[in-house]
Design a protein around this motif. Structure first.
Motif, PDB file in Angstrom:
ATOM      1  N   GLU A 152     -48.794  56.890-115.289  1.00 58.27           N
ATOM      2  CA  GLU A 152     -48.201  55.968-116.354  1.00 58.27           C
ATOM      3  C   GLU A 152     -47.148  55.378-115.574  1.00 58.27           C
ATOM      4  OE1 GLU A 152     -47.573  58.363-119.572  1.00 58.27           O
ATOM      5  OE2 GLU A 152     -49.911  58.144-120.401  1.00 58.27           O
ATOM      6  N   SER A 153     -46.152  56.328-114.825  1.00 55.50           N
ATOM      7  CA  SER A 153     -45.113  55.993-114.240  1.00 55.50           C
ATOM      8  C   SER A 153     -45.196  55.025-113.113  1.00 55.50           C
ATOM      9  CB  SER A 153     -44.332  57.481-113.896  1.00 55.50           C
ATOM     10  OG  SER A 153     -44.039  58.148-114.641  1.00 55.50           O
ATOM     11  N   ALA A 154     -46.263  55.313-112.493  1.00 61.60           N
ATOM     12  CA  ALA A 154     -46.594  54.405-111.219  1.00 61.60           C
ATOM     13  C   ALA A 154     -46.934  53.095-111.546  1.00 61.60           C
ATOM     14  CB  ALA A 154     -47.895  54.866-110.613  1.00 61.60           C
ATOM     15  N   ALA A 155     -47.748  52.919-112.637  1.00 58.93           N
ATOM     16  CA  ALA A 155     -47.964  51.481-113.161  1.00 58.93           C
ATOM     17  C   ALA A 155     -46.796  50.882-113.876  1.00 58.93           C
ATOM     18  CB  ALA A 155     -49.067  51.710-114.327  1.00 58.93           C
ATOM     19  N   ARG A 156     -45.819  51.290-114.321  1.00 58.41           N
ATOM     20  CA  ARG A 156     -44.422  50.991-114.811  1.00 58.41           C
ATOM     21  C   ARG A 156     -43.536  50.441-113.632  1.00 58.41           C
ATOM     22  NH1 ARG A 156     -41.180  54.696-118.677  1.00 58.41           N
ATOM     23  NH2 ARG A 156     -39.806  53.036-118.408  1.00 58.41           N
ATOM     24  N   VAL A 157     -43.618  51.136-112.414  1.00 62.60           N
ATOM     25  CA  VAL A 157     -43.037  50.852-111.423  1.00 62.60           C
ATOM     26  C   VAL A 157     -43.572  49.435-110.926  1.00 62.60           C
ATOM     27  CG1 VAL A 157     -42.071  51.170-109.011  1.00 62.60           C
ATOM     28  CG2 VAL A 157     -41.962  53.062-110.768  1.00 62.60           C
ATOM     29  N   HIS A 158     -44.904  49.438-110.597  1.00 62.87           N
ATOM     30  CA  HIS A 158     -45.506  48.226-110.067  1.00 62.87           C
ATOM     31  C   HIS A 158     -47.086  48.330-110.508  1.00 62.87           C
ATOM     32  CE1 HIS A 158     -47.552  45.498-107.377  1.00 62.87           C
ATOM     33  NE2 HIS A 158     -46.295  44.966-107.511  1.00 62.87           N
ATOM     34  N   ARG A 159     -47.808  47.552-110.800  1.00 62.18           N
ATOM     35  CA  ARG A 159     -48.943  47.406-111.731  1.00 62.18           C
ATOM     36  C   ARG A 159     -50.141  47.902-110.489  1.00 62.18           C
ATOM     37  NH1 ARG A 159     -48.411  42.409-109.961  1.00 62.18           N
ATOM     38  NH2 ARG A 159     -50.061  41.080-109.263  1.00 62.18           N
ATOM     39  N   ASP A 160     -49.841  47.659-109.323  1.00 55.89           N
ATOM     40  CA  ASP A 160     -51.034  48.217-108.219  1.00 55.89           C
ATOM     41  C   ASP A 160     -50.481  49.399-107.484  1.00 55.89           C
ATOM     42  OD1 ASP A 160     -52.049  45.851-108.302  1.00 55.89           O
ATOM     43  OD2 ASP A 160     -51.019  44.783-106.912  1.00 55.89           O
ATOM     44  N   LEU A 161     -49.282  50.037-108.108  1.00 58.73           N
ATOM     45  CA  LEU A 161     -48.901  51.402-107.311  1.00 58.73           C
ATOM     46  C   LEU A 161     -49.592  52.686-107.847  1.00 58.73           C
ATOM     47  CD1 LEU A 161     -46.674  52.727-105.607  1.00 58.73           C
ATOM     48  CD2 LEU A 161     -45.274  53.117-107.612  1.00 58.73           C
TER      49      LEU A 161
ATOM     50  N   TYR B 287     -46.450  56.560-105.928  1.00 60.74           N
ATOM     51  CA  TYR B 287     -45.363  56.894-106.824  1.00 60.74           C
ATOM     52  C   TYR B 287     -44.763  58.029-105.944  1.00 60.74           C
ATOM     53  CZ  TYR B 287     -42.815  58.128-110.868  1.00 60.74           C
ATOM     54  OH  TYR B 287     -41.775  58.514-111.575  1.00 60.74           O
ATOM     55  N   LYS B 288     -45.420  58.988-105.852  1.00 62.84           N
ATOM     56  CA  LYS B 288     -44.778  60.367-105.529  1.00 62.84           C
ATOM     57  C   LYS B 288     -43.962  60.373-104.431  1.00 62.84           C
ATOM     58  CE  LYS B 288     -48.809  62.859-107.419  1.00 62.84           C
ATOM     59  NZ  LYS B 288     -49.910  63.844-107.022  1.00 62.84           N
ATOM     60  N   LEU B 289     -44.713  59.462-103.217  1.00 62.11           N
ATOM     61  CA  LEU B 289     -43.804  59.229-102.021  1.00 62.11           C
ATOM     62  C   LEU B 289     -42.777  58.455-102.181  1.00 62.11           C
ATOM     63  CD1 LEU B 289     -47.129  58.173 -99.664  1.00 62.11           C
ATOM     64  CD2 LEU B 289     -46.117  60.414 -99.845  1.00 62.11           C
TER      65      LEU B 289
ATOM     66  N   ARG C 163     -47.534  51.504 -96.383  1.00 61.54           N
ATOM     67  CA  ARG C 163     -47.732  49.868 -96.099  1.00 61.54           C
ATOM     68  C   ARG C 163     -47.899  49.003 -97.362  1.00 61.54           C
ATOM     69  NH1 ARG C 163     -51.238  50.595 -92.213  1.00 61.54           N
ATOM     70  NH2 ARG C 163     -53.009  50.870 -93.526  1.00 61.54           N
ATOM     71  N   MET C 164     -48.567  49.625 -98.424  1.00 57.04           N
ATOM     72  CA  MET C 164     -48.650  49.100 -99.643  1.00 57.04           C
ATOM     73  C   MET C 164     -47.097  48.981-100.434  1.00 57.04           C
ATOM     74  SD  MET C 164     -48.764  49.866-103.072  1.00 57.04           S
ATOM     75  CE  MET C 164     -49.330  49.255-104.790  1.00 57.04           C
ATOM     76  N   LEU C 165     -46.582  50.104-100.233  1.00 57.49           N
ATOM     77  CA  LEU C 165     -45.058  50.067-100.832  1.00 57.49           C
ATOM     78  C   LEU C 165     -44.210  49.222-100.358  1.00 57.49           C
ATOM     79  CD1 LEU C 165     -44.667  53.989-101.169  1.00 57.49           C
ATOM     80  CD2 LEU C 165     -44.647  52.321-103.041  1.00 57.49           C
ATOM     81  N   GLU C 166     -44.525  48.865 -98.901  1.00 58.95           N
ATOM     82  CA  GLU C 166     -43.882  47.892 -98.048  1.00 58.95           C
ATOM     83  C   GLU C 166     -44.203  46.391 -98.746  1.00 58.95           C
ATOM     84  OE1 GLU C 166     -42.397  49.158 -93.847  1.00 58.95           O
ATOM     85  OE2 GLU C 166     -44.592  49.261 -94.242  1.00 58.95           O
TER      86      GLU C 166
END
Length: 157
Positions: free
Chosen positions: A42-51, A56-58, A89-92
């Motif tokens: 849930e938290s990952a999706a709040r930060v970015h829909r594709d995360l 998120y942990k990283l 790479r995705m986070l960047e």
């Protein structure tokens, strides 16, 4: 002698009580772990829909540490370097991490969270803190310190 006999029978009762308490404790830990996985998703999706939760942990690790290398992330999370590389790479690509050459060793890359990532994580953390505070209002500071001690011990297992 009578004291030893009472003590010995108390020990056998204590072992059963300890076993029951440990079984209950382990069951509650299992529930906490399951809830944590849901919370990460849930938290990952709040930060970015594709995360993804792994990303998120990283990201939270890098943001809390101030910076980190992909090698540090792989070691800290016991993840394969290729998994970390894909997540970084995705986070960047979505603008949550930036990478720059290490000042001491140009072959290494230093990762830092972007201001947008830090703001999103701060909002998520604030919501988590409010939920935690609301859930634990009946516990005293001493009980919270005891619980913290238990988690610190478990983290070292």
């Amino acid at each position: 002698m009578a004291v030893l006999e009472v003590s010995a029978s108390a020990d056998s009762v204590d072992h059963a009580d300890v076993d029951d308490a440990l079984a209950e404790f382990q069951g509650q830990l299992n529930l906490i772990f399951a809830r944590a996985q849901t919370l990460w998703r849930e938290s990952a999706a709040r930060v970015h829909r594709d995360l993804q939760p792994a990303g998120y942990k990283l990201l939270t690790f890098v943001e809390r540490a101030g910076s980190a290398s992909a090698h540090q992330l792989a070691d800290s999370f016991e993840m394969d370097k290729s998994v970390v590389s894909r997540q970084v790479r995705m986070l960047e690509e979505v603008g949550l991490l930036v990478s720059r050459p290490d000042e001491c060793d140009g072959r290494l890359r230093v990762l830092t969270a972007t201001p947008a990532a830090s703001a999103a994580l701060a909002e998520v953390r604030s919501d988590h803190a409010t939920r935690m505070r609301d859930a634990l209002t009946e516990m005293t500071p001493e009980e919270l310190r005891t619980a913290s001690k238990v988690f610190r011990i478990l983290a070292e297992v």
